[in-house]
Design a protein around this motif. Structure first.
Motif, PDB file in Angstrom:
ATOM      1  N   THR A  87      -5.206  32.765  71.143  1.00 34.39           N
ATOM      2  CA  THR A  87      -4.825  33.782  70.161  1.00 34.39           C
ATOM      3  C   THR A  87      -5.504  35.104  70.455  1.00 34.39           C
ATOM      4  O   THR A  87      -4.911  36.186  70.331  1.00 34.39           O
ATOM      5  CB  THR A  87      -5.223  33.319  68.746  1.00 34.39           C
ATOM      6  OG1 THR A  87      -4.685  32.009  68.512  1.00 34.39           O
ATOM      7  CG2 THR A  87      -4.717  34.268  67.680  1.00 34.39           C
ATOM      8  N   GLU A  88      -6.772  35.007  70.879  1.00 33.86           N
ATOM      9  CA  GLU A  88      -7.585  36.193  71.094  1.00 33.86           C
ATOM     10  C   GLU A  88      -8.757  35.815  71.986  1.00 33.86           C
ATOM     11  O   GLU A  88      -9.222  34.672  71.964  1.00 33.86           O
ATOM     12  CB  GLU A  88      -8.087  36.707  69.739  1.00 33.86           C
ATOM     13  CG  GLU A  88      -8.799  38.018  69.756  1.00 33.86           C
ATOM     14  CD  GLU A  88      -9.183  38.490  68.355  1.00 33.86           C
ATOM     15  OE1 GLU A  88      -9.845  39.533  68.243  1.00 33.86           O
ATOM     16  OE2 GLU A  88      -8.825  37.786  67.378  1.00 33.86           O
ATOM     17  N   CYS A  89      -9.229  36.750  72.805  1.00 29.89           N
ATOM     18  CA  CYS A  89     -10.444  36.561  73.592  1.00 29.89           C
ATOM     19  C   CYS A  89     -11.459  37.596  73.135  1.00 29.89           C
ATOM     20  O   CYS A  89     -11.154  38.796  73.087  1.00 29.89           O
ATOM     21  CB  CYS A  89     -10.164  36.707  75.084  1.00 29.89           C
ATOM     22  SG  CYS A  89     -11.629  36.447  76.128  1.00 29.89           S
ATOM     23  N   GLY A  96     -10.784  32.769  79.561  1.00 32.02           N
ATOM     24  CA  GLY A  96     -10.353  33.036  78.189  1.00 32.02           C
ATOM     25  C   GLY A  96      -9.474  34.262  78.103  1.00 32.02           C
ATOM     26  O   GLY A  96      -8.498  34.292  77.353  1.00 32.02           O
ATOM     27  N   GLN A  97      -9.797  35.295  78.883  1.00 26.91           N
ATOM     28  CA  GLN A  97      -8.992  36.513  78.854  1.00 26.91           C
ATOM     29  C   GLN A  97      -7.608  36.281  79.423  1.00 26.91           C
ATOM     30  O   GLN A  97      -6.611  36.755  78.865  1.00 26.91           O
ATOM     31  CB  GLN A  97      -9.688  37.635  79.632  1.00 26.91           C
ATOM     32  CG  GLN A  97      -8.978  38.977  79.517  1.00 26.91           C
ATOM     33  CD  GLN A  97      -8.838  39.431  78.087  1.00 26.91           C
ATOM     34  OE1 GLN A  97      -9.836  39.627  77.391  1.00 26.91           O
ATOM     35  NE2 GLN A  97      -7.609  39.606  77.602  1.00 26.91           N
ATOM     36  N   THR A  98      -7.532  35.531  80.530  1.00 27.20           N
ATOM     37  CA  THR A  98      -6.215  35.196  81.086  1.00 27.20           C
ATOM     38  C   THR A  98      -5.418  34.371  80.090  1.00 27.20           C
ATOM     39  O   THR A  98      -4.205  34.583  79.913  1.00 27.20           O
ATOM     40  CB  THR A  98      -6.361  34.427  82.409  1.00 27.20           C
ATOM     41  OG1 THR A  98      -7.009  35.264  83.367  1.00 27.20           O
ATOM     42  CG2 THR A  98      -5.006  33.999  82.963  1.00 27.20           C
ATOM     43  N   ALA A  99      -6.088  33.431  79.429  1.00 26.93           N
ATOM     44  CA  ALA A  99      -5.418  32.605  78.425  1.00 26.93           C
ATOM     45  C   ALA A  99      -4.848  33.464  77.304  1.00 26.93           C
ATOM     46  O   ALA A  99      -3.740  33.221  76.816  1.00 26.93           O
ATOM     47  CB  ALA A  99      -6.376  31.562  77.867  1.00 26.93           C
ATOM     48  N   ALA A 100      -5.598  34.485  76.896  1.00 23.60           N
ATOM     49  CA  ALA A 100      -5.108  35.389  75.853  1.00 23.60           C
ATOM     50  C   ALA A 100      -3.932  36.206  76.380  1.00 23.60           C
ATOM     51  O   ALA A 100      -2.935  36.405  75.678  1.00 23.60           O
ATOM     52  CB  ALA A 100      -6.230  36.303  75.379  1.00 23.60           C
ATOM     53  N   ASP A 101      -4.029  36.666  77.614  1.00 24.57           N
ATOM     54  CA  ASP A 101      -2.950  37.454  78.208  1.00 24.57           C
ATOM     55  C   ASP A 101      -1.667  36.633  78.333  1.00 24.57           C
ATOM     56  O   ASP A 101      -0.561  37.170  78.192  1.00 24.57           O
ATOM     57  CB  ASP A 101      -3.360  37.969  79.590  1.00 24.57           C
ATOM     58  CG  ASP A 101      -4.487  38.993  79.530  1.00 24.57           C
ATOM     59  OD1 ASP A 101      -4.718  39.559  78.439  1.00 24.57           O
ATOM     60  OD2 ASP A 101      -5.138  39.217  80.574  1.00 24.57           O
TER      61      ASP A 101
END
Length: 268
Positions: free
Chosen positions: A188-190, A178-183
């Motif tokens: 939209t946000e993690c 999720g954090q990579t997806a946010a980065d």
């Protein structure tokens, strides 16, 4: 108070692996994937999800729609056996069904935690906002089955992150956090897993504060101009801006600004 949504369409008399509730006071509808433990999305559910989004789009009680999964996971993906049993005609409608959140004129938020794979990832990509918890893992694992994504996943992903990262996710069936997806701009946000519902609810309240007419206009404009020439996009933006200048909501917004009060938008 939350109420189980009732639908006049007989095809929605028995929902296949998900629930729908409407909180009229909060102007919010919740679609919750609920087939424990991994919330697998059946072929029939894809048809029903499209119909539910269309019905909620017409429901005057609803301003914002939230799509989530019950338990630890959003969805591990589709029913693999169902692909072999479905007719070619049915399979040809997969992408149209899963694109229902994008076609919906109202804001749609995906609340993603745990496994968000395959069609679970694809329907999330069709939503306007993806709030991912720190437990979230996104993946398009179809290569492991000798297939490719069939419901718009690779196409939408490439628009967001470009061809290099899309190949990494699609051709290597690579999971991303999720954090990579946010980065990368996919999510939209993690947020911390325990905060997911709170953050989603806050976003619902934020979106409710805007003009429904301006929200619908912005969503359609952005979707329609996603692959347009810059000159075309600017032209369409100007036309929509001009149209909104004649609206009651714009007049109310300007008056509220000068009077230093919260606007009371009516969606007209």
């Amino acid at each position: 108070m939350n109420q189980t949504a009732s639908f006049s369409d007989p095809r929605l008399a028995d929902l296949d692996g998900f629930t729908v509730t409407v909180d009229a006071a909060a102007e919010r509808a919740d679609i919750v994937l609920d087939r424990p433990p991994y919330n697998v999305i059946s072929m029939g559910a894809r048809d029903q999800l499209r119909l539910v989004f269309e019905a909620l789009d017409e429901d005057p009680r609803v301003r914002v729609i939230v799509l989530s999964g019950a338990g630890k996971h959003f969805s591990s993906g589709g029913n693999i056996k169902g692909f072999m049993e479905a007719s070619p005609e049915h399979v040809s409608k997969l992408a149209w069904n899963i694109a229902a959140p994008a076609r919906c004129s109202k804001p749609v938020i995906a609340a993603n935690r745990g496994y968000t794979f395959g069609v679970g990832f694809e329907i999330s990509l069709a939503c306007d906002f993806r709030i991912a918890s720190q437990t979230c893992e996104y993946a398009l694992p179809e290569q492991k089955l000798g297939q490719i994504p069939g419901s718009g996943g690779s196409a939408r992903l490439q628009k967001i992150v470009g061809i290099t990262r899309t190949k990494q996710i699609v051709m290597r069936s690579q999971r991303i956090s999720g954090q990579t997806a946010a980065d990368w701009g996919i999510a939209t946000e993690c947020v911390a897993d325990a905060e997911l519902e709170t953050v989603v609810s806050a976003l619902v309240e934020e979106l409710r504060g805007f003009s429904p007419l301006a929200q619908r206009t912005a969503k359609k404009l952005l979707n329609d101009t996603d692959d347009a020439l810059l000159t075309t996009a600017i032209e369409l933006e100007g036309l929509n801006y001009s149209r909104l200048r004649q609206s009651e909501d714009f007049k109310e917004g300007v008056e509220a600004f000068h009077e230093k009060r919260k606007p009371a938008f009516a969606g007209r």
